[in-house]
Scaffold this motif. Structure first.
Motif, short mmCIF file in Angstrom:
data_model
loop_
_atom_site.label_atom_id
_atom_site.label_comp_id
_atom_site.label_asym_id
_atom_site.label_seq_id
_atom_site.Cartn_x
_atom_site.Cartn_y
_atom_site.Cartn_z
N TYR A 133 7.45 -44.69 -36.76
CA TYR A 133 7.22 -45.89 -37.92
C TYR A 133 8.20 -46.89 -37.34
O TYR A 133 8.71 -47.29 -36.11
CB TYR A 133 8.81 -45.48 -39.20
CG TYR A 133 8.76 -44.32 -39.50
CD1 TYR A 133 7.99 -44.32 -40.52
CD2 TYR A 133 9.46 -43.31 -39.15
CE1 TYR A 133 7.97 -43.18 -40.85
CE2 TYR A 133 10.10 -41.98 -39.82
CZ TYR A 133 8.69 -42.15 -41.35
OH TYR A 133 8.79 -40.98 -41.79
N GLU A 174 9.65 -44.54 -46.49
CA GLU A 174 8.53 -44.07 -45.88
C GLU A 174 8.93 -42.93 -45.34
O GLU A 174 8.62 -42.73 -44.15
CB GLU A 174 8.56 -45.33 -44.88
CG GLU A 174 8.12 -47.06 -45.04
CD GLU A 174 7.45 -47.60 -44.08
OE1 GLU A 174 7.35 -47.29 -42.95
OE2 GLU A 174 7.45 -48.55 -44.95
N ASN A 178 6.84 -39.78 -45.61
CA ASN A 178 5.19 -39.85 -45.47
C ASN A 178 5.98 -39.48 -44.09
O ASN A 178 6.45 -40.18 -43.16
CB ASN A 178 5.35 -40.95 -45.93
CG ASN A 178 4.72 -40.03 -47.14
OD1 ASN A 178 4.72 -39.73 -47.99
ND2 ASN A 178 5.36 -41.84 -47.91
N SER A 179 4.52 -39.28 -43.00
CA SER A 179 4.82 -39.45 -41.32
C SER A 179 3.99 -40.78 -41.45
O SER A 179 2.90 -41.54 -42.17
CB SER A 179 3.67 -38.50 -40.82
OG SER A 179 4.41 -36.98 -40.93
N PRO A 180 4.45 -41.36 -40.26
CA PRO A 180 3.39 -42.60 -40.14
C PRO A 180 2.09 -42.26 -39.85
O PRO A 180 1.82 -41.92 -39.16
CB PRO A 180 4.30 -43.11 -38.79
CG PRO A 180 6.05 -42.16 -38.45
CD PRO A 180 5.57 -40.90 -39.62
N SER A 181 1.20 -43.40 -40.63
CA SER A 181 -0.20 -43.13 -40.03
C SER A 181 -0.68 -43.48 -39.10
O SER A 181 -1.88 -42.36 -38.44
CB SER A 181 -1.12 -44.68 -41.08
OG SER A 181 -0.39 -45.71 -40.88
N ASN A 182 -0.09 -43.51 -38.25
CA ASN A 182 -0.49 -43.85 -37.28
C ASN A 182 0.29 -43.45 -35.74
O ASN A 182 0.68 -43.83 -34.33
CB ASN A 182 -0.82 -45.35 -36.42
CG ASN A 182 0.48 -46.42 -36.27
OD1 ASN A 182 1.71 -46.04 -36.86
ND2 ASN A 182 0.10 -47.59 -36.03
N SER A 183 0.79 -42.37 -36.01
CA SER A 183 2.25 -41.89 -35.02
C SER A 183 1.83 -40.92 -33.73
O SER A 183 2.57 -41.37 -33.37
CB SER A 183 3.60 -40.88 -35.69
OG SER A 183 2.44 -39.51 -36.31
N SER A 235 8.12 -34.70 -37.20
CA SER A 235 6.88 -36.22 -38.07
C SER A 235 7.55 -36.60 -39.46
O SER A 235 6.04 -37.55 -39.23
CB SER A 235 5.39 -34.54 -38.78
OG SER A 235 6.33 -33.68 -39.87
N LYS A 236 7.60 -36.16 -39.55
CA LYS A 236 8.94 -37.70 -40.62
C LYS A 236 10.24 -37.77 -40.87
O LYS A 236 10.71 -36.69 -40.31
CB LYS A 236 8.02 -37.72 -42.36
CG LYS A 236 8.00 -35.86 -42.80
CD LYS A 236 7.75 -35.92 -43.77
CE LYS A 236 7.50 -34.54 -44.61
NZ LYS A 236 7.00 -34.00 -46.06
#
Length: 209
Positions: free
Chosen positions: A139, A147, A150-155, A176-177
């Motif tokens: 994050y 947040e 949800n998993s970070p979009s650019n993890s 993952s989240k």
């Protein structure tokens, strides 16, 4: 031990300790050049490029008062200063992470929302390694509990070197989240919360948030 770890440890209240895992993280940050000196005040940050890292900064907070959590209540500042020590900034809004010595004698890592941005007030980790794993998820800031579902979009690109260091150094996997570590994080004025840190602050505040 790194200079930043020494500075934080020397500032701690008598009954609060610097966890071994956090000390190891601070040592690593200093070894890779991620600790800066600002007129004698040291600050460490996670590695990465400007838009590909978690924006968390580690430092020794010398004035833990939490005035924004209490709506003008007449609080026992001594009890706060003996039990709470801020050691990291968790978001650009001014939210923080702190060591907290609970009434049960157990030390935990907690989140203190700024109130002007994040209102998350909760236990982030009972074990220091879980806090480190939360940082490694990816994050951009860890102050927004909503947040965590949800998993970070650019993890995949975030914190790459840090994530690998966490896995290798502690022999753990990184979730993952955030909800895999923290379910339903409490917020300010949550009178129904079962979170021990939120309930402790509420107990100190005669207005009950």
């Amino acid at each position: 031990m790194s200079k930043l770890a020494i500075q934080i440890e020397s500032s701690l209240p008598e009954k609060i300790v610097l966890p071994v895992e956090i000390r190891k993280l601070l040592d690593w940050l200093e070894n890779i050049g991620m600790v800066k000196d600002f007129d004698g005040n040291l600050m460490g940050s996670l590695p990465g490029t400007h838009d590909r890292k978690t924006e968390v900064e580690f430092y020794a907070e010398h004035d833990t008062h939490l005035w924004w959590c209490f709506d003008g209540a007449d609080i026992n500042e001594k009890e706060i200063s003996e039990r709470v020590f801020i050691f990291a900034r968790t978001g650009c809004d001014g939210s923080s992470a702190a060591f907290w010595l609970g009434e049960d004698g157990v030390q935990r890592i907690v989140h203190i929302g700024s109130g002007s941005g994040s209102d998350m007030i909760c236990v982030l980790a009972s074990e220091p390694i879980d806090f480190i794993k939360l940082l490694a998820i990816g994050y951009e800031e860890i102050c927004w509990g909503e947040e965590y579902e949800n998993s970070p979009s650019n993890s995949a690109e975030m914190n790459r070197d840090f994530k690998e260091w966490v896995k290798e150094s502690f022999n753990v996997s990184v979730p993952s989240k955030g909800s895999e570590l923290i379910q339903s994080p409490a917020v300010m004025w949550d009178l129904e919360s079962r979170d021990p840190f939120c309930r402790w602050l509420s107990k100190l505040n005669e207005h009950n948030f």
